[in-house]
Design a protein around this motif. Structure first.
Motif, short mmCIF file in Angstrom:
data_model
loop_
_atom_site.label_atom_id
_atom_site.label_comp_id
_atom_site.label_asym_id
_atom_site.label_seq_id
_atom_site.Cartn_x
_atom_site.Cartn_y
_atom_site.Cartn_z
N ARG A 9 108.35 42.39 53.27
CA ARG A 9 107.12 42.17 52.54
C ARG A 9 106.13 41.41 53.40
O ARG A 9 106.51 40.47 54.10
CB ARG A 9 107.46 41.38 51.27
N GLU A 10 104.86 41.78 53.31
CA GLU A 10 103.84 41.24 54.21
C GLU A 10 102.62 40.77 53.42
O GLU A 10 102.13 41.48 52.54
CB GLU A 10 103.42 42.34 55.19
N PHE A 11 102.14 39.59 53.76
CA PHE A 11 100.91 39.08 53.16
C PHE A 11 99.73 39.92 53.62
O PHE A 11 99.65 40.30 54.79
CB PHE A 11 100.72 37.63 53.57
N VAL A 12 98.80 40.17 52.70
CA VAL A 12 97.60 40.94 53.03
C VAL A 12 96.35 40.09 52.88
O VAL A 12 95.54 39.96 53.81
CB VAL A 12 97.47 42.19 52.15
N LEU A 69 95.24 28.59 49.82
CA LEU A 69 95.45 29.99 50.20
C LEU A 69 96.55 30.02 51.24
O LEU A 69 96.38 29.51 52.35
CB LEU A 69 94.14 30.57 50.76
N VAL A 70 97.67 30.61 50.86
CA VAL A 70 98.84 30.61 51.72
C VAL A 70 99.39 32.02 51.89
O VAL A 70 99.15 32.90 51.06
CB VAL A 70 99.95 29.69 51.17
N GLU A 103 94.75 38.64 56.23
CA GLU A 103 95.69 38.79 57.33
C GLU A 103 94.99 39.43 58.53
O GLU A 103 94.14 40.31 58.36
CB GLU A 103 96.86 39.65 56.89
N ASP A 104 95.35 38.98 59.72
CA ASP A 104 94.68 39.46 60.94
C ASP A 104 94.74 40.97 61.10
O ASP A 104 93.78 41.60 61.56
CB ASP A 104 95.28 38.79 62.17
N SER A 105 95.85 41.57 60.69
CA SER A 105 96.03 43.01 60.91
C SER A 105 95.07 43.86 60.08
O SER A 105 94.86 45.04 60.39
CB SER A 105 97.47 43.42 60.60
N VAL A 106 94.48 43.28 59.05
CA VAL A 106 93.55 44.04 58.21
C VAL A 106 92.16 43.43 58.18
O VAL A 106 91.26 43.96 57.51
CB VAL A 106 94.09 44.19 56.76
N LYS A 107 91.98 42.35 58.88
CA LYS A 107 90.68 41.67 58.88
C LYS A 107 89.60 42.61 59.43
O LYS A 107 89.82 43.30 60.43
CB LYS A 107 90.76 40.41 59.72
N GLY A 108 88.48 42.62 58.75
CA GLY A 108 87.40 43.52 59.14
C GLY A 108 87.48 44.87 58.48
O GLY A 108 86.51 45.63 58.51
N ARG A 109 88.61 45.18 57.89
CA ARG A 109 88.78 46.46 57.19
C ARG A 109 89.00 46.27 55.70
O ARG A 109 88.56 47.11 54.91
CB ARG A 109 89.97 47.23 57.78
N PHE A 110 89.69 45.20 55.32
CA PHE A 110 90.01 44.94 53.92
C PHE A 110 89.18 43.75 53.42
O PHE A 110 88.96 42.78 54.16
CB PHE A 110 91.49 44.60 53.75
N GLY A 129 96.24 37.18 45.03
CA GLY A 129 96.46 37.75 46.35
C GLY A 129 97.08 39.13 46.28
O GLY A 129 97.35 39.66 45.20
N TRP A 130 97.26 39.68 47.47
CA TRP A 130 97.91 40.98 47.62
C TRP A 130 98.95 40.89 48.75
O TRP A 130 98.69 40.28 49.80
CB TRP A 130 96.89 42.06 47.99
N PHE A 131 100.09 41.49 48.48
CA PHE A 131 101.13 41.68 49.49
C PHE A 131 101.40 43.18 49.59
O PHE A 131 100.99 43.95 48.72
CB PHE A 131 102.42 40.96 49.09
#
Length: 123
Positions: A44-47, A103-104, A60-67, A34-36
């Motif tokens: 610290r934030e899960f990615v 996946l957590v 993560e929702d904040s990067v979904k569709g971009r990452f 994974g990536w944080f």
């Protein structure tokens, strides 16, 4: 397993970067990867995470569709493709691994942390 992340840098908003993480050891294919990320003054934030086989991902929702997260078990690498970058994506990005399946998002589940790589997105 030991982890070595690379690929960070400075990019303009809207641009792309690809982070890579090289893992040592012969058991890479048994780890969830994974990536944080951690921005200055923030927690610290899960990615993203990817299953041991690579068949399942969790973004993560904040990067979904971009990452996008991917892995190559033959090469012991995991990658994070980051598109349409925003200034709020600026952070130190960490490659992580855990032996247990699933996946957590919680950082405490991840056993191994690599050194971070800085990503800076200018506006």
């Amino acid at each position: 397993v030991q982890l070595q992340a690379s690929g960070g840098g400075l990019v303009q908003a809207g641009g792309s970067l690809r982070l890579s993480c090289a893992a040592s050891g012969r058991t890479f294919s048994s780890y969830v990867m994974g990536w944080f990320r951690q921005a200055p003054g923030k927690e610290r934030e899960f990615v993203a995470a990817i299953s041991a086989s690579g068949g399942n991902t969790y973004i993560e929702d904040s990067v979904k569709g971009r990452f996008t997260i991917s892995r190559d078990n033959a090469k012991n690498t995991v990658s994070l493709q980051m598109n349409s970058l925003k200034p709020e994506d600026t952070a130190v990005y960490y490659c992580v691994a855990k032996r247990a399946m699933g996946l957590v998002r919680a950082a405490t589940w991840y056993d191994v942390w690599g050194q971070g790589t800085q990503v800076t997105v200018s506006s």
